[in-house]
Design a protein around this motif. Sequence first.
Motif, short mmCIF file in Angstrom:
data_model
loop_
_atom_site.label_atom_id
_atom_site.label_comp_id
_atom_site.label_asym_id
_atom_site.label_seq_id
_atom_site.Cartn_x
_atom_site.Cartn_y
_atom_site.Cartn_z
N LYS B 45 10.60 -40.72 56.63
CA LYS B 45 11.48 -41.30 56.30
C LYS B 45 12.93 -40.68 56.75
CE LYS B 45 13.23 -40.73 52.06
NZ LYS B 45 13.10 -40.61 50.51
N PRO B 46 13.88 -41.83 57.28
CA PRO B 46 14.94 -41.15 57.76
C PRO B 46 15.74 -40.14 56.74
CG PRO B 46 15.07 -43.59 57.71
CD PRO B 46 13.65 -43.28 57.45
N TYR B 47 16.63 -39.32 57.30
CA TYR B 47 17.40 -38.47 56.36
C TYR B 47 19.07 -39.08 56.36
CZ TYR B 47 14.00 -34.85 56.90
OH TYR B 47 12.84 -34.01 56.64
N ASN B 48 19.82 -39.08 55.36
CA ASN B 48 21.06 -39.34 55.04
C ASN B 48 21.91 -38.30 55.92
OD1 ASN B 48 20.46 -41.70 53.67
ND2 ASN B 48 20.54 -40.66 52.01
N CYS B 49 22.90 -38.71 56.47
CA CYS B 49 23.93 -37.81 57.14
C CYS B 49 24.18 -36.80 56.07
CB CYS B 49 25.17 -38.54 57.68
SG CYS B 49 26.41 -37.42 57.98
N PRO B 50 24.16 -35.70 56.24
CA PRO B 50 24.55 -34.56 55.30
C PRO B 50 25.94 -34.34 55.08
CG PRO B 50 23.84 -33.23 57.13
CD PRO B 50 23.76 -34.75 57.44
N VAL B 58 25.27 -43.28 58.11
CA VAL B 58 24.22 -43.08 59.14
C VAL B 58 23.08 -42.51 58.57
CG1 VAL B 58 24.01 -41.49 61.39
CG2 VAL B 58 26.37 -42.79 60.95
N THR B 59 22.22 -42.85 58.93
CA THR B 59 20.83 -42.02 58.66
C THR B 59 20.08 -42.04 59.92
OG1 THR B 59 19.61 -44.50 58.22
CG2 THR B 59 20.40 -43.29 56.42
#
Lengths: 305, 216
Positions: B45-50, B58-59
């Motif tokens: 699963k893509p990560y969210n921009c931290p 952005v992911t």
Amino acid sequence: MAPGGSALKEALESNSTGVDYEVKMAKVEANSKPTKSGSGSIGKFHSSNGVYELLECPVCTNLMYPPIHQCPNGHTLCSSCKLRVQNTCPTCRYELGNIRCLALEKVAESLEVPCRYQNLGCQDIFPYYSKLKHEQHCRFRSYSCPYAGSECSVTGDIPTLVDHLKDDHKVDMHDGCTFNHRYVKSNPHEVENATWMLTVFNCFGRQFCLHFEAFQLGMAPVYMAFLRFMGDENEAKKFSYSLEVGAHSRKLTWQGIPRSIRDSHRKVRDSQDGLIIPRNLALYFSGSDKEELKLRVTGRIWKEE
Amino acid sequence: MEPRINDLQVESRVHELLDFPVHTNQISSAIYECPNDHIENPKKKPYNCPHSGAKCDVTGDIQRLLLHLRNDHNVEMSDGRSFSHRYVHHDPKHLHHATWMLTLLDCCGRKFCLYFEAFHLRKTPMYMAFMQFMGDEEEAMSFSYSLQVGGNGRKLTWQGVPRSIRDSHKTVRDSQDGLIITRKLALFFSTDNNTTDKELKLKVSGRVWREQPVSI
């Protein structure tokens, strides 16, 4: 409104019935005090000189400082006792009025007196009016009891206070420079302010007090642990200590310098000079249920080179 | 270069309010469910921009987010094995929520987000520093990190386990899983004693390391 009214009522009552009693008491007190003043406020070797006795207030037996008062017959009185005697001279019962005894104040200026902590080891002698200032900072002055759980007015030197803590406050004494303590409290969410039992450590021939408290930092509930040294500030600086709490692969460590017990535990707490643990973190470190505080604090004391 | 703390103030408070609760894992994971009921590996699963102080949609995978952080948010990278950062906070007496700073750290080829943030814990001004792992939670647990601040013969040290960036940085902050320093203590530690309450200059040093795999 109300406090003023009640104070007036009290004053009237003591005016009609209380004065005799108060003055008699004061005189008895004054007569029974010379043993104390001989060892403390006025040096033994000065007692032959009557001038020093003139400077002793006949009511409280403390030395008098400006403004010194007198009645129309010349009986002297210190300014704090003057406020208490309802305008009647405790010596001759004459109306006191508002007469200052400037001559005695000037005489006092020329005198030299020993520090009141002479019996605790201070050998210094001071001009009369410098004495008070010195005594506020005299390194021999007595310490206040470091017990934080309740107000305690006991003062004394360190060995006296150590005995007092053991005998009267039933404080735990531990020998050694490392420790491991668990602070437990059920219903931690209901307690905003709490002071845990003081622990005293005996190491390097000195004593250290470990404090643990719950309080509100602003609105945030926190716990705080810190160490105080039973001795003066200069010596306290020769020591360091560390405190550690942790669980679940996390740990929080504080390394600091113990403060002298000359600083009240409240003062140290307010300056945040110790290990502060937000309540959520403390409960996280306490175990799984978060319903009870079970915080293990480990620590060490060492002497800096 | 001294990292400066972005003063986002009220702006990001509003963003928090606008955060739609759809971002929870439970709901988003359903998106990866194909019509044939094949559930995709949640690790992919893509990560969210931290970089979550400002709204950023952005992911992507870690590589993509690293490029994005460097190019679009100008985040700098330091060596995570040993670092020392100095945070300067002008006017610390007026501390706002979401005054924060992000730095990237590298250790063993993995990347970590180091946050330094000013916030209020029930109206009490605090600073907090903590680390998050750019990867999944399982791998995050194989690392440890420490953070230290000090001055005047005192020091405060936190040793912890980085949380995955799957947890929002707000989640980590609210769980107090990091080094928390009260403003009073931070000012006491402030390296430049000449400027007492005017400016905070706090040196945070630390390191990241991989824990030895535990053999059972």
